[in-house]
Scaffold this active site. Structure first.
Site, PDB file in Angstrom:
ATOM      1  N   GLY A  49       0.811  -1.207   0.000  1.00 55.83           N
ATOM      2  CA  GLY A  49       0.000   0.000   0.000  1.00 55.83           C
ATOM      3  C   GLY A  49       0.844   1.256   0.000  1.00 55.83           C
ATOM      4  O   GLY A  49       2.066   1.225   0.187  1.00 55.83           O
ATOM      5  N   THR A  64       1.079   3.920   2.055  1.00 60.37           N
ATOM      6  CA  THR A  64       1.756   4.394   3.263  1.00 60.37           C
ATOM      7  C   THR A  64       2.943   3.505   3.601  1.00 60.37           C
ATOM      8  O   THR A  64       4.022   3.992   3.952  1.00 60.37           O
ATOM      9  CB  THR A  64       0.780   4.462   4.447  1.00 60.37           C
ATOM     10  OG1 THR A  64      -0.410   5.141   4.040  1.00 60.37           O
ATOM     11  CG2 THR A  64       1.394   5.216   5.611  1.00 60.37           C
ATOM     12  N   GLY A  83      -7.388  -3.698   0.595  1.00 55.27           N
ATOM     13  CA  GLY A  83      -7.788  -2.854  -0.520  1.00 55.27           C
ATOM     14  C   GLY A  83      -6.930  -3.072  -1.750  1.00 55.27           C
ATOM     15  O   GLY A  83      -7.386  -2.907  -2.880  1.00 55.27           O
ATOM     16  N   GLY A  84      -5.682  -3.466  -1.524  1.00 54.91           N
ATOM     17  CA  GLY A  84      -4.785  -3.772  -2.629  1.00 54.91           C
ATOM     18  C   GLY A  84      -4.766  -5.239  -3.008  1.00 54.91           C
ATOM     19  O   GLY A  84      -4.003  -5.641  -3.894  1.00 54.91           O
ATOM     20  N   GLU A 142      -0.045 -10.576   3.482  1.00 60.93           N
ATOM     21  CA  GLU A 142       0.148  -9.593   4.550  1.00 60.93           C
ATOM     22  C   GLU A 142      -0.146 -10.216   5.914  1.00 60.93           C
ATOM     23  O   GLU A 142       0.609 -10.027   6.873  1.00 60.93           O
ATOM     24  CB  GLU A 142      -0.767  -8.384   4.329  1.00 60.93           C
ATOM     25  CG  GLU A 142      -0.330  -7.463   3.214  1.00 60.93           C
ATOM     26  CD  GLU A 142      -1.324  -6.343   2.964  1.00 60.93           C
ATOM     27  OE1 GLU A 142      -0.878  -5.238   2.643  1.00 60.93           O
ATOM     28  OE2 GLU A 142      -2.540  -6.577   3.083  1.00 60.93           O
ATOM     29  N   LYS A 149      -8.085   7.004   8.334  1.00 63.86           N
ATOM     30  CA  LYS A 149      -8.249   5.555   8.501  1.00 63.86           C
ATOM     31  C   LYS A 149      -8.733   5.168   9.896  1.00 63.86           C
ATOM     32  O   LYS A 149      -9.109   4.017  10.123  1.00 63.86           O
ATOM     33  CB  LYS A 149      -6.919   4.846   8.215  1.00 63.86           C
ATOM     34  CG  LYS A 149      -6.336   5.147   6.840  1.00 63.86           C
ATOM     35  CD  LYS A 149      -7.260   4.704   5.731  1.00 63.86           C
ATOM     36  CE  LYS A 149      -6.721   5.044   4.356  1.00 63.86           C
ATOM     37  NZ  LYS A 149      -5.520   4.284   4.007  1.00 63.86           N
TER      38      LYS A 149
END
EC number: 5.3.1.6
Length: 226
Positions: A32, A34, A99-100, A106, A124
């Site tokens: 992601g 961030t 979301g990705g 992960e 968030k």
């Protein structure tokens, strides 16, 4: 907070979390936008002499790490000391991720880590998780899993690709159902129900995962332990 302010907040959060990485550490490299800032910051530290190895959580994370010059390893070869990862939503130590589309790997890497540092911008943070939950499913299980999600009170939606015809295919070759349950006051119970469904590879509820949360603001970073 406009888009440029959000991006600056993400960068601050990622870079601050990267400062927690010590010499000799094996780091889980999250996915992601961030987490990407954290990976690039680690790359700059590696250039300056920091001795670390990274375990990427996705194709994207691997590409960024290689470009940043971070030596890579695997879960077969090393124990992960800490992981730095993003989130789509944060409520205390509970997260919605995926979301990705990389939430399966992960979760494997984040769970294996001694500590998980979550990096995010202020948008968030929520009191109760309510984002749609990504559920990675074997292709043959799409319909029965979707039916089971409806029985659990959710609304499943097959994730469609933007730049190809047909659905999104995960790094693992599977499909993703984005399942809207509305507000989720009992994420642990829902997580258990989803995990029990045959054909589910992994879902995006990360219950009690976060050890530290780094939230970038307009001028600084707020760090807290849930």
């Amino acid at each position: 907070m406009n888009q440029s302010e959000r991006e600056a907040a993400k960068r601050r959060a990622g870079e601050r979390a990267a400062e927690a990485v010590e010499d000799g550490t094996v780091v889980g490299l999250g996915s992601g936008s961030t987490a990407a800032h954290a990976i690039r910051a680690l790359g700059r530290e590696v250039d300056a002499g920091l001795d670390v190895e990274g375990v990427p959580t996705s194709f994207q994370a691997r590409e960024i790490a290689v470009d940043a010059g971070i030596p890579l390893t695997t879960l077969d070869e090393a124990d992960v000391d800490l992981a730095i990862d993003g989130a789509d939503q944060i409520a205390g130590a509970d997260l919605v991720k995926g979301g990705g589309g990389a939430h399966a790997r992960e979760k494997i890497v984040d769970a294996a880590a001694g500590r998980l540092l979550v990096v995010a911008d202020p948008t968030k943070e929520v009191d109760v998780l309510d984002d749609p939950v990504p559920v990675e499913v074997l292709p043959d299980a799409r319909t029965p899993v979707a039916d089971a999600v409806r029985r659990l009170g959710g609304r499943p939606d097959l994730r469609r690709a933007d730049r190809k015809s047909g659905p999104v295919v995960s790094d693992n070759g599977n499909l993703i159902l984005d399942c809207d349950f509305g507000a989720m006051p009992d994420p642990a119970g829902l997580a258990a129900d989803l995990s029990a469904l045959p054909g589910v590879v992994e879902h995006g509820l990360f219950v009690d995962f976060a050890d530290e949360v780094y939230v970038g603001t307009e001028t600084d970073v707020t760090v807290f332990e849930p």
